[in-house]
Scaffold this active site. Structure first.
Site, mmCIF file in Angstrom:
data_model
loop_
_atom_site.group_PDB
_atom_site.id
_atom_site.type_symbol
_atom_site.label_atom_id
_atom_site.label_comp_id
_atom_site.label_asym_id
_atom_site.label_seq_id
_atom_site.Cartn_x
_atom_site.Cartn_y
_atom_site.Cartn_z
ATOM 1 N N GLY A 203 -5.683 -4.897 -11.839
ATOM 2 C CA GLY A 203 -4.491 -4.190 -11.742
ATOM 3 C C GLY A 203 -3.910 -4.385 -12.980
ATOM 4 N N ASP A 204 -2.524 -3.986 -13.122
ATOM 5 C CA ASP A 204 -1.645 -4.188 -14.116
ATOM 6 C C ASP A 204 -1.627 -5.399 -15.033
ATOM 7 O OD1 ASP A 204 -1.447 -1.511 -13.608
ATOM 8 O OD2 ASP A 204 0.667 -1.395 -12.968
ATOM 9 N N SER B 98 0.751 -1.183 -0.063
ATOM 10 C CA SER B 98 -0.152 -0.187 -0.149
ATOM 11 C C SER B 98 0.924 1.288 0.007
ATOM 12 C CB SER B 98 -1.064 0.026 1.304
ATOM 13 O OG SER B 98 -2.087 0.890 0.907
ATOM 14 N N PRO C 138 -13.981 -19.128 -12.693
ATOM 15 C CA PRO C 138 -14.696 -17.971 -12.014
ATOM 16 C C PRO C 138 -14.293 -17.843 -10.542
ATOM 17 C CG PRO C 138 -15.933 -20.097 -12.488
ATOM 18 C CD PRO C 138 -14.606 -20.383 -13.101
ATOM 19 N N TYR D 75 -17.555 29.472 -14.591
ATOM 20 C CA TYR D 75 -16.709 30.796 -15.414
ATOM 21 C C TYR D 75 -16.729 32.025 -14.258
ATOM 22 C CZ TYR D 75 -16.142 35.176 -17.756
ATOM 23 O OH TYR D 75 -15.652 36.280 -17.966
ATOM 24 N N ASN E 290 3.166 4.182 -5.172
ATOM 25 C CA ASN E 290 3.995 4.257 -6.150
ATOM 26 C C ASN E 290 4.189 5.586 -7.331
ATOM 27 O OD1 ASN E 290 1.812 3.512 -7.422
ATOM 28 N ND2 ASN E 290 2.617 1.688 -8.348
ATOM 29 N N CYS E 291 3.040 6.009 -7.525
ATOM 30 C CA CYS E 291 3.207 7.315 -8.307
ATOM 31 C C CYS E 291 4.064 8.346 -7.818
ATOM 32 C CB CYS E 291 1.575 7.686 -8.745
ATOM 33 S SG CYS E 291 0.706 6.336 -9.550
ATOM 34 N N LYS F 164 -16.571 31.850 -23.044
ATOM 35 C CA LYS F 164 -16.560 30.896 -24.049
ATOM 36 C C LYS F 164 -15.127 29.792 -23.813
ATOM 37 C CE LYS F 164 -18.243 33.270 -28.133
ATOM 38 N NZ LYS F 164 -18.133 33.852 -29.367
#
Length: 541
Positions: A275-276, A38, A269, A419, A41-42, A427
């Site tokens: 995950g990765d 946990s 099943p 805005y 890692n980022c 815009k």
């Protein structure tokens, strides 16, 4: 029910914690090969550069805190060697003492993640990777040993984050990328500002080449050049960890990841994969993809827990929305890139927009570039990219949400976005993309793309000021400033198509309407000089 989770980082720990919140009676065992669970890692590259000062800030939980809060049996340095589906056992090696043992399971969650790609280059064993805390500690030890030069191999998101943070540490840094551009998820004209930003901050950027040998203090490139490298960091991508799934006889998907259904069940099943390591259903193109992103890993861990708890759930197809900081710039993308669509021969239309992060009259407005790709028949958004120093995250998130909701591209014009001058424009750039799409689809303002070639749509007409024209212009272009166009329209050939351009496209839109109302065949160069110059610079790199 006894659930064994293999892998204790984003996806695995999300599954374990969510399952405990749903089921107080389940026995939950988490087996993690590494020494930490946990962890963030980022955040690893940012501790490397000192932006995140304390290493402990990356360690979100320990086995003890998880045991106290969630009653989880979390075991680090526990390597799962095999999965016996018939006996419903996993064979485990305790890496602390070498002891082998078996653990039974009623349900199994595979969350082993992905491993870094290591190319077969002589001396590559000297290179570091950056996937976990052990990797981080190894790099920090090398830096503490007096490293002054670094080579980062790979110009994707992780490679760029690593190069930036090594520069923050004061290392002379070279970034080597085999492709002709950095940031592969982006198209070349959108990635070019990131390349320029890297160079502006002292990164020696080597594009279109590769490392062929790692020497004790150098990296040799394919062109024969040798680059100083006290430290070598490898960031050329990752591959899913599928060894356990393969030996257990589970099916893999077309991209080499574990095949799962919408509830994240494998071909057995009783076994789920998240995950990765698992392939994700892919929204913009159909089929599946490998998408190694932390937010998807956490989300799918949660869905796996719901499946285990007996809930009826289905993972929403992913879009691959990602973002990266590049010194003072931010680059982001969601969905498909134009180069992918071209390779597949899929019909699409492209829009480029250069606007501001907020109202131009309010101090601090920064340039913002957007690219949008959409299907010309269904009008569904296929992908978007954004680059700028401010407001990129806001716009890419709005576009990713519109894409997920299935909004037609023209609906962007009617989105009611917050805005006030410090935050946006009346815009908003997202709204303007909707206007551009409507003008294109109705034939109000035909467009020509930056890479259409010299014969894309005839004579280039530059409607910027003379000073802007002199600073750089398309080859062979005629310069008639917009405010002089009505009086000088006779200087333009009536029997030849005209490609009208300005800096970003807005003045050219006005000029195209004027010329078409006067009966001339005029089209707007999409994205104007800014897109054309970025694209041609990328092509020449």
């Amino acid at each position: 029910m006894k659930v064994v989770v293999i892998g204790g980082v984003a996806a695995g720990m999300s599954a374990a914690a969510r399952l405990r919140r749903l089921d107080e009676e389940a026995e939950i065992v988490v087996l993690e090969r590494g020494g930490y669970v946990s962890f963030a890692n980022c955040g690893l590259p940012y501790h490397l550069g000192g932006v995140i000062e304390e290493r402990e800030d990356l360690l979100l939980h320990t086995p003890d805190t998880l045991a106290r809060r969630f009653a989880l049996d979390v075991r680090v340095r526990s390597e799962v060697l095999s999965v016996d589906r018939e006996a419903q056992l996993v064979r485990v090696r305790d890496l602390a003492d070498g002891r082998l043992y078996e653990e039974s399971w009623d349900r199994l969650v595979l969350a082993p993640g992905a491993r870094p790609v290591v190319p077969p280059v002589p001396g590559i064993e000297r290179a570091h990777t950056l996937r976990d805390i052990a990797d981080l500690d190894g790099i920090l030890a090398a830096l503490a040993g007096g490293a002054r030069t670094a080579v980062v191999i790979g110009g994707g998101f992780i490679g760029i984050e690593a190069a930036e943070n090594l520069r923050h540490r004061g290392l002379a840094t070279t970034l080597v990328e085999a492709a002709p551009q950095v940031l592969p998820p982006l198209d070349p004209e959108m990635a070019q500002p990131a390349a320029a930003e890297l160079r502006a901050h002292g990164v020696d950027l080597r594009l279109g080449g590769s490392a062929v040998r790692v020497l004790p203090r150098e990296v040799e490139l394919a062109d024969g050049d040798r680059v100083p490298a006290d430290l070598v960091l490898l960031a050329v991508g990752v591959r899913p960890e599928t060894a356990l799934a393969v030996t257990a006889g589970l099916e893999l998907g077309p991209h080499g990841g574990i095949r799962v259904d919408g509830a994240l069940r494998t071909s057995d099943p009783r076994i789920l994969a998240v995950g990765d390591a698992a392939e994700k259903a892919y929204a913009p193109g159909g089929g599946t993809r490998l998408i190694p992103l932390a937010n998807l890993a956490n989300r799918h861990g949660r869905i796996a827990a719901d499946t285990l708890a007996g809930r009826t759930v289905t993972a929403v197809p992913a879009q691959g929305t990602a973002i990266v900081q590049v010194f003072g710039l931010t680059a982001a993308a969601t969905g498909r890139a134009e180069k992918e669509l071209r390779r597949e021969g899929r019909p699409y239309r492209a829009l480029h927009l250069h606007g501001g992060s907020h109202a131009g009259y309010y101090p601090g407005a920064a340039p913002l570039s957007l690219k949008l790709l959409f299907d010309p028949q269904s009008l569904r958004i296929l992908g978007a990219q954004a680059v700028g120093s401010d407001g990129v995250d806001k716009r890419i998130d709005v576009l990713a949400t519109a894409m997920a909701a299935g909004l037609p591209v023209t609906a962007l014009a009617d989105l009611e976005l917050a805005y006030a001058p410090p935050y946006g424009s009346a815009k908003d750039p997202v709204n303007l993309l909707g206007y551009l799409a409507d003008n294109l689809l109705t034939g109000t303002t035909p467009t020509v793309q930056w890479d259409a070639g010299d014969g894309g749509h005839g004579l280039p007409v530059d409607v910027r000021t003379k000073a802007e024209h002199e600073r750089g212009h398309l080859p062979g272009s005629v310069n008639i400033p917009l405010d002089e166009l009505r009086d000088r329209v006779g200087e333009l050939p009536a029997d030849r198509p005209l490609t009208v351009y300005c800096q970003g496209g807005q003045r050219a839109h006005t000029a195209v309407r004027l010329l078409r109302n006067l009966g001339l065949d005029a089209a707007n160069l999409d994205g104007g000089w800014l897109t054309w110059s970025a694209g041609t610079a990328a092509a020449a790199a």
